[in-house]
Write a protein that holds these residues in place. Sequence first.
Motif, PDB file in Angstrom:
ATOM      1  N   ALA A   4     -86.829 -54.112 -15.836  1.00 61.50           N
ATOM      2  CA  ALA A   4     -85.895 -53.066 -16.270  1.00 61.50           C
ATOM      3  C   ALA A   4     -86.500 -52.397 -17.496  1.00 61.50           C
ATOM      4  O   ALA A   4     -86.786 -53.054 -18.483  1.00 61.50           O
ATOM      5  N   GLU A   5     -86.690 -51.095 -17.435  1.00 60.60           N
ATOM      6  CA  GLU A   5     -87.284 -50.397 -18.574  1.00 60.60           C
ATOM      7  C   GLU A   5     -86.273 -50.177 -19.691  1.00 60.60           C
ATOM      8  O   GLU A   5     -86.642 -49.934 -20.842  1.00 60.60           O
ATOM      9  N   SER A   6     -84.977 -50.297 -19.371  1.00 61.56           N
ATOM     10  CA  SER A   6     -83.940 -50.175 -20.386  1.00 61.56           C
ATOM     11  C   SER A   6     -82.633 -50.725 -19.825  1.00 61.56           C
ATOM     12  O   SER A   6     -82.484 -50.936 -18.619  1.00 61.56           O
ATOM     13  N   TYR A   7     -81.684 -50.980 -20.728  1.00 70.22           N
ATOM     14  CA  TYR A   7     -80.345 -51.365 -20.281  1.00 70.22           C
ATOM     15  C   TYR A   7     -79.333 -50.911 -21.328  1.00 70.22           C
ATOM     16  O   TYR A   7     -79.672 -50.652 -22.484  1.00 70.22           O
ATOM     17  N   GLU A   8     -78.079 -50.814 -20.908  1.00 68.94           N
ATOM     18  CA  GLU A   8     -76.997 -50.472 -21.823  1.00 68.94           C
ATOM     19  C   GLU A   8     -75.759 -51.273 -21.457  1.00 68.94           C
ATOM     20  O   GLU A   8     -75.632 -51.757 -20.327  1.00 68.94           O
ATOM     21  N   LEU A  44     -75.748 -52.226 -17.500  1.00 69.57           N
ATOM     22  CA  LEU A  44     -76.393 -51.255 -16.617  1.00 69.57           C
ATOM     23  C   LEU A  44     -77.896 -51.288 -16.869  1.00 69.57           C
ATOM     24  O   LEU A  44     -78.355 -51.036 -17.985  1.00 69.57           O
ATOM     25  N   PHE A  45     -78.664 -51.582 -15.824  1.00 67.51           N
ATOM     26  CA  PHE A  45     -80.113 -51.717 -15.951  1.00 67.51           C
ATOM     27  C   PHE A  45     -80.819 -50.578 -15.217  1.00 67.51           C
ATOM     28  O   PHE A  45     -80.528 -50.314 -14.041  1.00 67.51           O
ATOM     29  N   LYS A  46     -81.734 -49.921 -15.911  1.00 70.12           N
ATOM     30  CA  LYS A  46     -82.588 -48.894 -15.322  1.00 70.12           C
ATOM     31  C   LYS A  46     -83.915 -49.540 -14.962  1.00 70.12           C
ATOM     32  O   LYS A  46     -84.659 -49.997 -15.832  1.00 70.12           O
ATOM     33  N   LEU A  47     -84.244 -49.598 -13.673  1.00 67.71           N
ATOM     34  CA  LEU A  47     -85.448 -50.276 -13.213  1.00 67.71           C
ATOM     35  C   LEU A  47     -86.684 -49.397 -13.367  1.00 67.71           C
ATOM     36  O   LEU A  47     -86.604 -48.165 -13.288  1.00 67.71           O
ATOM     37  N   ARG A  48     -87.827 -50.044 -13.554  1.00 66.68           N
ATOM     38  CA  ARG A  48     -89.100 -49.316 -13.526  1.00 66.68           C
ATOM     39  C   ARG A  48     -89.363 -48.835 -12.106  1.00 66.68           C
ATOM     40  O   ARG A  48     -89.078 -49.534 -11.136  1.00 66.68           O
ATOM     41  N   GLU A  49     -89.944 -47.687 -11.988  1.00 62.58           N
ATOM     42  CA  GLU A  49     -90.330 -47.178 -10.687  1.00 62.58           C
ATOM     43  C   GLU A  49     -91.793 -47.484 -10.417  1.00 62.58           C
ATOM     44  O   GLU A  49     -92.620 -47.525 -11.335  1.00 62.58           O
TER      45      GLU A  49
END
Length: 364
Positions: A71-75, A83-88
């Motif tokens: 995950a490149e970031s989370y909030e 909420l996790f933003k995954l690496r592409e």
Amino acid sequence: MAPRGAGPAVLAGGGAAAAQGVGEITWGLETNVPNIIPFGNIALANWQGKEFMYDSLLAWDADLNVIPALAESYETPDDTTYLFKLREGVKFHDGGEMTAKDVVYSFNMALDPVEPGVKVPYLDNVAAVEAIDDYNVKITMTTADPTLIGTLAWTNYTPIVPEGIYDRIQVLSEGIGTGPFKLAEYVQDDQIVYEAFPDYWGSDGAPGVQKLTLKMLIDEQQRVAALRSNAIDGATFTADVASTLESDDITVLSGLTSSPRVIQLSMVDDVPWRDIRVRQAISKVIDRQEIIDKVHGGFAQLTGAIPPGYGPWPLSEEEIAEAYTVDVEGAQALMDEAGYADGFDVVLQAISGGEHVRIAEIVQ
């Protein structure tokens, strides 16, 4: 109650050179690795056998600060939502791309492992894991849990695997992850061989070490002999043995790791343990610094119940001193108040072997 840190790792001269990014490393493990199943095994041996193959959503840096991984970031919009933003573009070792469906599958397996895995308690507060789209994942908790971020950074219980992996391979002896090393060979009770994964997602690309062999050497003196003869490049040793090895040709590496050592007294009888004053009194007379000095050779740090690396909740040095300073008079006062001025008999049993017995002797 959690001295943190294990025995120092030791590198021979060749291992130190290899660690800088060339050739091969052979590392001595202090346990046999019975299997490398990705989910539901709480044994340290299992983790040591599989950790190079897998990543989790988060990771730790060398100072146990939580950093992005898969995950490149989370909030956290509220206390029970992550909420996790995954690496592409992250590749699995079989060439497939990691997406949210793999994360959801992995968490579902972690929450309800297939046998021989057993459910572990570290994710008990996870209510649901959902894919918002291909690169966004939502984790909903039943209650606020300050340890979730550290659990994800630890990787042991939350590796990310391809969806359906249990139907594709023999997970006891095979694995597919996104980690820096790809499994080449697993020989039970003997060795595990890894090769650098050329498509690793990390900022530095593939590891400089091209081949990593984990050799299972249970007996510590066997590891010492293998190190001195250059049969292995390094291994983990107890603090006492490591102190005898440091020389011009052998380097001792030490530092804090995520290895919490929690003093856990499991009570068989309800009385008098059910009285909180009795438990507080026992805590007041356990000399944790003596455990750090005599069992861990000083290579540990006293922490609170939530150690560093699990979010911004560790106790301060002042709070730790107040909570864990030995206080015999205070303990006696609590025992008097609870009606046990003359004490009571206790049979203390410890897990056999190694540090557990030595810790129990100090507690006694």
